[in-house]
Structures are given as C-alpha cells and as structure tokens.
Write a protein that holds these residues in place. Structure first.
Motif, PDB file in Angstrom:
ATOM      1  N   LEU A  38      81.674   6.725 -31.250  1.00 51.83           N
ATOM      2  CA  LEU A  38      81.297   6.513 -29.850  1.00 51.83           C
ATOM      3  C   LEU A  38      81.792   5.162 -29.353  1.00 51.83           C
ATOM      4  O   LEU A  38      82.349   5.055 -28.248  1.00 51.83           O
ATOM      5  CB  LEU A  38      79.775   6.617 -29.703  1.00 51.83           C
ATOM      6  N   TRP A  65      71.440   5.280 -27.822  1.00 42.62           N
ATOM      7  CA  TRP A  65      72.803   5.816 -27.837  1.00 42.62           C
ATOM      8  C   TRP A  65      73.555   5.414 -26.560  1.00 42.62           C
ATOM      9  O   TRP A  65      74.750   5.111 -26.610  1.00 42.62           O
ATOM     10  CB  TRP A  65      72.785   7.341 -27.978  1.00 42.62           C
ATOM     11  N   GLU A  66      72.870   5.385 -25.439  1.00 39.27           N
ATOM     12  CA  GLU A  66      73.522   4.956 -24.195  1.00 39.27           C
ATOM     13  C   GLU A  66      73.975   3.507 -24.304  1.00 39.27           C
ATOM     14  O   GLU A  66      75.050   3.139 -23.820  1.00 39.27           O
ATOM     15  CB  GLU A  66      72.573   5.142 -23.013  1.00 39.27           C
ATOM     16  N   ASN A 110      77.273   3.284 -25.938  1.00 34.86           N
ATOM     17  CA  ASN A 110      78.363   4.007 -25.273  1.00 34.86           C
ATOM     18  C   ASN A 110      79.253   3.019 -24.521  1.00 34.86           C
ATOM     19  O   ASN A 110      79.371   3.057 -23.293  1.00 34.86           O
ATOM     20  CB  ASN A 110      77.783   5.064 -24.334  1.00 34.86           C
ATOM     21  N   LEU A 167      77.730  11.419 -22.316  1.00 30.83           N
ATOM     22  CA  LEU A 167      76.629  11.474 -23.272  1.00 30.83           C
ATOM     23  C   LEU A 167      75.696  12.603 -22.840  1.00 30.83           C
ATOM     24  O   LEU A 167      75.014  12.506 -21.821  1.00 30.83           O
ATOM     25  CB  LEU A 167      75.895  10.130 -23.303  1.00 30.83           C
TER      26      LEU A 167
END
Length: 524
Positions: free
Chosen positions: A326, A355-356, A359, A365
């Motif tokens: 990512l 997770w964002e 990124n 996503l």
C-alpha cells in the motif's frame, strides 16, 4: 547627284533627326490635385441569430461515486455454482440471478473467483477445468461454454465491473475431489507440498511457482475483457492449515542458502511475496494499463497496529507485508478484510483509520465487510450498514466496500434490504486518476418533440470506449440523473412530470475507469 548619293543623303538626315529626338528633355509634368473622397460610415451592428447547435452552459449535478462489490466464491461451491453437477443452463440461470440481485441493490462490481485452486472456471491451456464446475478435474462444461466469458458479458450488460479473483498459491482444496493426472499436483510435483489439513500448496518462494502464476494472470488479462485482477489473503497459508507447524519449504530455502543468501527465513519469505506482488502489478499494466490490480489481505498487519488491536499477524504468519504494498502503490485498490464489529479487540473503525493513514499513495481503499457471518452483534444488518456509513465518513470522496459474500445478501432478506437501503441511489465507481486514459469524445444527443412526450436518442463516435452513460433531465428547477448501461441509447420522456415541465436534457459518456466526457445538451 546620282540616285545612290541621294539615298545616302536621306539616310544620314534621318539618323540625325532620330538622335536629336532622343536627347530632348521630357516635358515637365503638372501635378494633379488629389481627389477628395467621403470617409465611409462604420457598418451598423447586426444581432446574430441564435445557434441551435451552440452548447448550453449548465450547472449539472454531481453524480454519486462509491465502489460497491460482492465476492462470488466458487471454491467448495460456496456461492456459484451451487453444485458441481448442474447443467450449463442451470449454471447460467444461477449467475443471472446473482447479477440481477446485485443490480437491484445498486451494486456496481462483482469479484468473481475464476481460479479457486490452480484450476480454471474458464478455457485455459495452462490449468485444468475446475472440479467445482463439472465434478471432475479437467472436464469441460457440456454443452460447452466459457463461464468467465459469460460472467463478464452479463456483468457488463448491467453496467457492472467484473474483477477476476484468484489465489496464486493454493494447488488443491480439501473439497476438490480426487487428484487426477490433470491436476497441477501431478504436473508440478517439485513446487507443491501437502499440508496437514489435506490441502496442497505451491511454494511461494520457488521461482517456477512465481513464473507459473504470472503466466496464468497474464493470460487472463490478455484474453478476457476484465476490469481488474484481484488477489485475496492467502499467501503463505495460515498456521492451522499445517497443524501449527512451519511451512515445509526446505528445498527452496536450502537453495537460497547455497546461493549465498543471508536473509532470515521470515524475511526471505516476505521478500519473495513482495517481489511477486510488484511483478504482477507491473505485468498487468504492461499488458493493459486500464486493468486494475486489487488485493484483499487479512485485516491486521501486526497486533498493536493501531494501538489496542489484537489478533493474528499477516506480517509474521502469512509473510505478507501488505502495508509495504500500500505504501509503495503496487496496486490500484486495497480491500483489507475487516471482518469484525465496530467495538472490541479488532475494532472496524480503528483498523480502517489506520489503513487510511498508511495510504500514502492515495490508492482506493475499499474495506471488506463480513456480511455473511459477523460475530458478537445482535443485529448484523444494522452493524453492516453502520460500517458502510463509517467508511463514507472516514474515506469521504473515494469510498467503497466489498461484501463477503454474496450469500450474505441472497440468503438473508433482512441483510439484503438493509444494504439496498444504504445503496439506495446509483453510483459510479470512484475515479482512478493515476491511470492515464484518453479523454472521451462528447456524445451526440438528439431530441424529437412528440406532443405529450419527447424522444431522445444518442450516440458517440468513440462508442467502443464507452462503458456507461449519464442522463440528466430537468423538470422545472429540478434535476434528475440516471446512470445507464452502454447498450441503452434512447429514452422516451414525458413533457410534464408531477406538474413540472420538461425543459432541458443533457448527456455524458463514462469510460471503464469512471472518467466522464463533456456533455451534450438540448433545451426544449
């Protein structure tokens, strides 16, 4: 004087006369007075007639954008086909039923498992027909058809993307029937090991494994009109698949050491998986740059990331450094399997926010939601809808979700109705600006007034690049929009709707990456 002397005298006299004429000064010329003229007046301005073909400047409403997909699992006949002994027509009928169900709930993509375990739900020269399709490895459907081609065609008819889902390393599933000479277990014995739970697995660090999986993916991209390639969470297998024992890859590990390798065994495994992910991404783009590459890894990178998260580690157990992929942008969309409730040791919103934050390349996503079996909640439909809404709040302009699996919708009326209500309006997929695409031409729109209704028709010079249309209709001061499938090229509209008069129509085309053309419009 004789005659000859007389002629001579006349000639001399004539010469003297001509010479004297040529040396005289010319007479002085008298300058003429200029003629006085009257300056013409400027022309009077002319008001141009209105051009019926001139573009109307319109403030068209924004179209909703959100990725909405469901996984269609074929391994073990989980979703499709429901059994491995159905006729061709029964298989087609089941596929159409699934697609119509999703279309009815305003989904815009399906993720179809075309390669469940080193086999094929399509015509392949590299791997055998799947046991889950016909009940026998290597047996084609009869009457013959290509299931993947059928799914692609039917999905596109409905304005839905078709993503090919495959697992690069699983060689045989425990429900996959008897192993025959057609199986890759027989054809690639040096690259495949048997696990304690009965599954067979390709060695991810063996170069021949990587080359074979690469050929399969390139073949799919080259021959089929797919929109994306999708890889799930299975890299090195989960530990319980081998009874908690380490993965049996001594052969490839010892080869690495003999060649002077100095990585730890865990880092060596991760390095091979990383190399494969980067390779697949680059090879897909080299073949067809518009085909997207998506990955749906296990939802936890490592326990403690973010703080308070507990659970298994994809980094240490599956040897999958999905955070690196990512961070590097080796994919177009990322769908971590966040199959947990909103509160608890695996918090859905906490993991999505983490997770964002990773990124960094701003890829898509789209979290995976456990629509079929979310544990620890009393009202599963309400929890899934809350996760859809949380995703919209956290990701804002490029949101989307993927549902595992379609059975969670098709076999649960309450879940289906709740998700359909959450997706109550149509949506285009989010744009993918890092993939360059040729701009679409402006479509051509024609209008014919029939008295009580208006017939509109349209086309585009670059129709081969059109995936959908957006139709804008204005009644009074109210705009309505509709996303239409590519094959729809006409509409009949009432001149009055709910007491409001139809006054403007406009149209855009949309390509397979969600890019919009300029609009054509007509005033009525």
């Amino acid at each position: 004087m004789n005659i000859r002397n007389l002629q001579y005298t006349v000639l001399v006299a004539t010469a003297i006369f001509i010479n004297s004429c040529s040396t005289q000064k010319p007479a002085k010329q008298v300058a003429k007075k200029p003629v006085t003229t009257t300056k013409p007046l400027p022309p009077k301005p002319v008001t141009p007639l209105p051009d019926p073909e001139k573009k109307i400047s319109l403030n068209l409403p924004e179209v909703n954008r959100e990725f909405r997909a469901a996984w269609i699992a074929t391994v073990a006949n989980i979703n499709w086909p429901s059994k491995n002994n159905l006729t061709t027509q029964q298989q087609k009928d089941e596929a159409i039923k699934i697609l119509d169900l999703l279309k009815n709930a305003n989904f815009n993509a399906v993720i179809f498992q075309a390669r469940p375990s080193a086999d094929a739900m399509y015509k392949s020269d590299l791997e055998p027909w799947s046991y889950f399709l016909t009940g026998s490895i290597g047996k084609a459907p009869m009457p013959f058809y290509d299931p993947l081609e059928f799914w692609i065609t039917e999905a596109h008819k409905r304005g839905m993307e078709l993503h090919v889902w495959l697992n690069p390393y699983r060689a045989h599933h425990t429900t996959g029937g008897p192993i025959t000479e057609e199986s890759l277990i027989k054809k690639m014995p040096d690259q495949i090991v048997k696990l304690r739970n009965g599954m067979y697995w390709m060695d991810p660090s063996d170069g021949k494994t990587q080359d074979h999986a690469s050929k399969v993916i390139k073949d799919l991209v080259k021959r089929y009109d797919i929109d994306a390639v999708h890889i799930d969470d299975y890299f090195y297998p989960y530990r319980e698949y081998n009874g908690g024992k380490d993965f049996p890859d001594n052969k490839s590990w010892n080869d690495f050491l003999k060649q002077g390798g100095n990585l730890s065994r865990a880092d060596w495994r991760r390095a091979n998986v990383n190399k494969f992910i980067k390779r697949i991404h680059d090879e897909i783009k080299a073949e067809k740059s518009y085909v997207q590459f998506g990955i749906s890894p296990f939802g936890i990178w490592k326990p403690g990331f973010p703080e308070g998260i507990k659970g298994s580690s994809q980094y240490d157990e599956l040897y999958a450094d999905a955070k690196l992929w990512l961070n590097q942008g080796w994919l177009d969309y990322f769908s971590p399997q966040l199959y947990w409730k909103n509160d608890g040791p695996q918090s859905f919103p906490a993991l999505l926010k983490w997770w964002e934050s990773e990124n960094t390349q701003k890829r898509h996503l789209y979290p995976g939601l456990n629509t079929i079996g979310l544990n620890g909640v009393s009202d599963r439909p309400a929890e899934i809808v809350s996760q859809i809404n949380l995703t919209r709040q956290i990701l804002k302009n490029s949101s989307g979700t993927v549902h595992y699996s379609v059975d969670g919708l098709s076999k649960n009326v309450d879940m289906f109705n709740a998700v359909k209500n959450a997706y109550q309006t149509q949506a285009l997929i989010p744009r993918t600006p890092w993939i360059k695409a040729k701009p679409l031409d402006k479509p051509n729109l024609s209008v014919e007034n029939n008295g009580n209704s208006v017939s509109i028709k349209w086309n585009a010079l670059d129709a081969a690049n059109v995936f959908q249309w957006i139709l804008y209709v204005k009644n009074g001061d109210t705009w309505e929009t509709e996303i239409l499938e590519k094959d729809i090229v006409s509409r009949n509209l009432p001149l009055n709707k709910n007491g409001k008069k139809l006054n403007t129509v406009a149209l855009k085309s949309v390509d397979r990456l969600g890019n919009e053309s300029d609009y054509d419009s007509k005033k009525l």
